[in-house]
Scaffold this motif. Structure first.
Motif, mmCIF file in Angstrom:
data_model
loop_
_atom_site.group_PDB
_atom_site.id
_atom_site.type_symbol
_atom_site.label_atom_id
_atom_site.label_comp_id
_atom_site.label_asym_id
_atom_site.label_seq_id
_atom_site.Cartn_x
_atom_site.Cartn_y
_atom_site.Cartn_z
ATOM 1 N N ARG A 16 -3.420 24.819 57.553
ATOM 2 C CA ARG A 16 -2.398 23.535 57.878
ATOM 3 C C ARG A 16 -1.906 23.113 56.636
ATOM 4 N NH1 ARG A 16 -5.786 20.871 60.128
ATOM 5 N NH2 ARG A 16 -6.487 19.495 58.649
ATOM 6 N N PHE A 17 -2.810 22.975 55.335
ATOM 7 C CA PHE A 17 -2.311 22.309 54.393
ATOM 8 C C PHE A 17 -1.179 23.282 53.597
ATOM 9 C CE2 PHE A 17 -3.370 22.430 49.485
ATOM 10 C CZ PHE A 17 -2.356 21.746 49.177
ATOM 11 N N VAL A 18 -1.624 24.546 53.392
ATOM 12 C CA VAL A 18 -0.685 25.512 52.780
ATOM 13 C C VAL A 18 0.564 25.777 53.603
ATOM 14 C CG1 VAL A 18 -0.399 27.910 51.841
ATOM 15 C CG2 VAL A 18 -2.622 26.568 51.533
ATOM 16 N N VAL A 24 -7.032 14.528 53.725
ATOM 17 C CA VAL A 24 -5.778 14.206 53.506
ATOM 18 C C VAL A 24 -4.606 14.586 54.188
ATOM 19 C CG1 VAL A 24 -3.933 13.730 51.344
ATOM 20 C CG2 VAL A 24 -6.393 13.841 51.090
ATOM 21 N N CYS A 25 -4.492 16.027 54.211
ATOM 22 C CA CYS A 25 -3.467 16.902 55.030
ATOM 23 C C CYS A 25 -3.960 16.991 56.489
ATOM 24 C CB CYS A 25 -3.230 18.063 54.262
ATOM 25 S SG CYS A 25 -1.506 18.679 54.940
ATOM 26 N N LYS A 26 -4.253 15.705 57.067
ATOM 27 C CA LYS A 26 -4.942 15.857 58.147
ATOM 28 C C LYS A 26 -3.803 16.311 59.561
ATOM 29 C CE LYS A 26 -7.131 12.075 58.689
ATOM 30 N NZ LYS A 26 -8.347 11.158 58.924
ATOM 31 N N TYR A 79 -1.677 11.749 55.045
ATOM 32 C CA TYR A 79 -1.521 10.870 54.194
ATOM 33 C C TYR A 79 -0.356 11.265 53.089
ATOM 34 C CZ TYR A 79 -5.581 8.705 55.979
ATOM 35 O OH TYR A 79 -6.585 8.241 56.878
ATOM 36 N N CYS A 80 0.812 11.617 53.495
ATOM 37 C CA CYS A 80 1.985 12.036 52.556
ATOM 38 C C CYS A 80 2.307 10.887 51.439
ATOM 39 C CB CYS A 80 3.133 12.456 53.542
ATOM 40 S SG CYS A 80 2.831 13.683 54.746
ATOM 41 N N ASN A 81 2.357 9.606 52.075
ATOM 42 C CA ASN A 81 2.559 8.613 51.005
ATOM 43 C C ASN A 81 1.852 8.818 49.764
ATOM 44 O OD1 ASN A 81 4.560 8.005 52.637
ATOM 45 N ND2 ASN A 81 3.396 6.210 53.606
ATOM 46 N N SER A 82 0.352 8.934 50.240
ATOM 47 C CA SER A 82 -0.388 8.880 48.808
ATOM 48 C C SER A 82 -0.776 10.204 48.199
ATOM 49 C CB SER A 82 -1.440 7.957 49.020
ATOM 50 O OG SER A 82 -2.124 8.559 50.310
ATOM 51 N N CYS A 83 -0.084 11.172 48.743
ATOM 52 C CA CYS A 83 -0.539 12.680 48.488
ATOM 53 C C CYS A 83 -0.130 13.032 47.276
ATOM 54 C CB CYS A 83 0.145 13.543 49.473
ATOM 55 S SG CYS A 83 -0.264 15.187 49.435
ATOM 56 N N ILE A 84 -0.927 13.710 46.488
ATOM 57 C CA ILE A 84 -0.671 14.176 45.111
ATOM 58 C C ILE A 84 0.154 15.382 45.235
ATOM 59 C CG2 ILE A 84 -3.013 13.578 43.917
ATOM 60 C CD1 ILE A 84 -3.953 16.425 44.728
ATOM 61 N N ASP A 118 5.999 18.130 45.752
ATOM 62 C CA ASP A 118 5.798 19.599 45.806
ATOM 63 C C ASP A 118 5.957 19.980 47.248
ATOM 64 O OD1 ASP A 118 5.124 20.053 42.881
ATOM 65 O OD2 ASP A 118 2.967 19.244 43.720
ATOM 66 N N CYS A 119 5.475 19.416 48.058
ATOM 67 C CA CYS A 119 5.488 19.871 49.684
ATOM 68 C C CYS A 119 6.757 20.127 50.180
ATOM 69 C CB CYS A 119 4.336 18.806 50.113
ATOM 70 S SG CYS A 119 4.185 19.353 52.098
ATOM 71 N N GLN A 120 6.893 20.986 50.570
ATOM 72 C CA GLN A 120 8.152 21.540 51.088
ATOM 73 C C GLN A 120 8.408 21.074 52.589
ATOM 74 O OE1 GLN A 120 10.420 23.469 49.219
ATOM 75 N NE2 GLN A 120 8.597 22.816 47.980
ATOM 76 N N LEU A 158 9.848 17.155 57.637
ATOM 77 C CA LEU A 158 9.482 18.137 58.810
ATOM 78 C C LEU A 158 7.922 18.309 58.826
ATOM 79 C CD1 LEU A 158 12.325 20.514 58.417
ATOM 80 C CD2 LEU A 158 11.950 19.007 60.392
ATOM 81 N N VAL A 159 7.096 17.411 58.382
ATOM 82 C CA VAL A 159 5.613 17.655 58.311
ATOM 83 C C VAL A 159 5.095 17.951 59.785
ATOM 84 C CG1 VAL A 159 3.368 16.534 57.644
ATOM 85 C CG2 VAL A 159 5.304 16.179 56.371
ATOM 86 N N LYS A 160 5.664 17.062 60.750
ATOM 87 C CA LYS A 160 5.090 17.227 62.072
ATOM 88 C C LYS A 160 5.258 18.755 62.770
ATOM 89 C CE LYS A 160 5.214 12.288 63.542
ATOM 90 N NZ LYS A 160 6.204 11.304 63.776
HETATM 91 S S1 SF4 Z 1 2.759 15.592 51.471
HETATM 92 FE FE1 SF4 Z 1 2.272 17.857 52.172
HETATM 93 S S2 SF4 Z 1 0.454 18.374 51.572
HETATM 94 FE FE2 SF4 Z 1 0.597 16.127 51.320
HETATM 95 S S3 SF4 Z 1 -0.398 15.239 53.104
HETATM 96 FE FE3 SF4 Z 1 1.982 15.470 53.539
HETATM 97 S S4 SF4 Z 1 1.961 17.212 54.233
HETATM 98 FE FE4 SF4 Z 1 0.027 17.438 53.609
#
Ligand code: SF4
Length: 349
Positions: free
Chosen positions: A146-148, A194-196, A201-206, A210-212, A218-220
Motif C-alpha cells: 500500500r505504502f509503495v 502512518v500510511c494506513k 496521515y498525509c498531513n504529517s507524513c515525512i 515525495d509521495c506521487q 489521489l491517495v484514495k
Molecule cells: S503522503 Fe503518501 S506515503 Fe505519506 S501517508 Fe500519505 S499516502 Fe502514505
C-alpha cells in the motif's frame, strides 16, 4: 510497470522515523530466527494486539523447535484455536520436523534454507533472513504494498505477482546494507501506522513531498486492486447432542476445508435453510435414542471468512446414553474447535 522513480532517500528517512517510532514488540528483543518465524506466521491475517497474546502463549508452550516438532497436532490446534487459517500451524509442525531432520534442530536463518521449509514463502523468508542474518531481502506485505504503491503511484494491481516482484526489487535496492532487518521492520510499521488503508496521515507524513499519490491528491485511489471474488453466503446447522451421563457427541473434521482436523458437533445439511424439528429427529434417530423430541434452538451466529459468509444455526438435544463414542465435558479444554463452535460451548456450558 513502475514508472521512473523519483530520487527518494527512502532508507535514510525511514530509519530516522523508525528510531523514534519503533514499536516495542516481544519478538524484537532477540534476533532469534525461531521466535521471529513464530511471530511472522501468527501475524499473518491477525491484528497486532491479538498476535502478541498468541505469540507469548505459543512461545511459552513451545519454546524451541524441538518441543514444537514433538508436540501433537491436536495440542497445537488447541493452542491456535481462534486464530483461524489452521493450516499455518500444521505447516509449522511439518517445518519443525524438517528442521530436526535436515538442520539438526537448528532453525535456519538464510533465505534459501528458509524458503524450502513448509509454510514459508518469500515474505517470511525475507523477514527472518533480513532480521536474523542481515540479508538484503525486501519484505512485501500488505502494508508495504500500500505504502509503495501510493509513494510511486503504481497503476498496476498490487495483487499481481509482477507488481509484487517490482516492489520487492525497488525496496531491496533502497534498503541499507548495514541494517536490512530494521529497514524491513520500519517500512512495515510505517505502512501500518502512518500510511494506513483509510485514516492515512498525509498531513504529517515525512514523505508528503515525495509521495506521487499525495502530490496529485489521489491517495484514495491507491493501491489499485483486482476485483474481489464475490463472497458466497452459506447456511449450516449443528445439533449439540448431550447424553444423560453428561457426555457430548463430537466428530473430527476430515475434509480438506479450513476446519480440517478440528472437532465439530452433529452437522445436518439443510440446503442453506434452518432445520425443521422433523429433519433433526429423522437424522438423529438413525444413531441415537432420543430422550424426548424436545429440541432447543440456541441461536444463529454469523461467521465471516475471506471468501464465504456463514450463518450457523445451533440446536441442543438430549439423548439416552449411546453406544457410540461420546466425549466427557471435562475433556473439552483439550479439544480444538472452530471459533464459532468454541464461543457457543463457552456460552452454554
Ligand atoms: S503522503 Fe503518501 S506515503 Fe505519506 S501517508 Fe500519505 S499516502 Fe502514505
Amino acid at each position: 510497470m513502475i514508472q521512473t522513480l523519483p530520487d527518494i532517500d527512502l532508507s535514510k528517512k525511514l530509519m530516522k522515523w523508525y528510531s523514534t517510532n519503533k514499536r516495542d514488540l516481544p519478538w524484537r528483543k532477540i534476533k532469534d530466527p525461531y521466535s521471529v518465524w513464530v511471530s511472522e506466521i501468527i501475524l499473518q491475517q491477525t491484528r497486532i494486539e491479538t498476535g502478541i497474546r498468541y505469540y507469548l502463549n505459543f512461545i511459552k508452550k513451545y519454546p524451541n523447535v524441538k518441543v514444537l516438532a514433538r508436540s501433537s497436532k491436536q495440542q497445537l490446534l488447541k493452542t491456535w484455536e481462534g486464530l483461524g487459517y489452521y493450516s499455518r500451524v500444521l505447516n509449522m509442525h511439518k517445518a519443525a520436523n524438517q528442521v530436526l531432520l535436515i538442520h539438526e534442530g537448528v532453525f535456519p536463518k538464510d533465505y534459501f534454507s528458509l524458503i524450502d521449509l513448509p509454510g514459508i514463502g518469500d515474505y517470511t523468508a525475507s523477514a527472518i533472513s533480513s532480521i536474523c542474518n542481515n540479508e538484503k531481502q525486501g519484505v512485501v506485505d500488505g502494508n508495504v504494498l500500500r505504502f509503495v504503491s501510493r509513494l510511486l503511484k503504481i497503476d498496476d494491481s498490487i495483487d499481481s505477482l509482477t507488481t509484487k516482484k517490482q516492489i520487492k526489487k525497488y525496496i531491496t535496492e533502497k534498503m541499507s546494507s548495514s541494517n536490512p532487518g530494521d529497514f524491513n521492520e520500519a517500512i512495515m510499521d510505517f505502512g501500518s501506522t502512518v500510511c494506513k488503508p483509510k485514516n492515512f496521515y498525509c498531513n504529517s507524513c515525512i514523505f508528503a513531498l515525495d509521495c506521487q499519490a499525495n502530490l496529485s491528491d489521489l491517495v484514495k485511489n491507491y493501491p489499485v486492486k483486482s476485483k474481489k471474488n464475490k463472497v458466497v453466503k452459506k447456511e449450516m446447522s449443528y445439533v449439540i447432542i448431550l447424553s444423560q451421563n453428561q457426555k457430548i457427541f463430537l466428530k473430527k473434521r476430515s475434509d480438506k476445508g479450513i476446519w480440517k482436523n478440528l472437532f465439530e458437533f452433529f452437522l445436518i445439511e439443510s440446503n442453506n435453510k434452518p432445520l425443521t424439528n422433523e429433519l433433526i429427529i429423522e437424522n438423529l434417530s438413525k444413531k441415537f435414542t432420543l430422550k424426548s423430541n424436545k429440541i432447543k434452538f440456541i441461536k444463529s451466529v454469523k461467521h465471516k471468512l475471506s471468501h464465504i459468509e456463514l450463518k450457523i444455526n445451533f440446536y441442543l438435544i438430549k439423548v439416552k446414553n449411546p453406544k457410540s463414542k461420546m466425549y466427557d465435558l471435562s475433556s473439552l479444554g483439550r479439544i480444538p474447535f472452530p471459533r464459532p463452535l468454541k464461543v457457543i460451548l463457552d456460552d452454554i456450558l
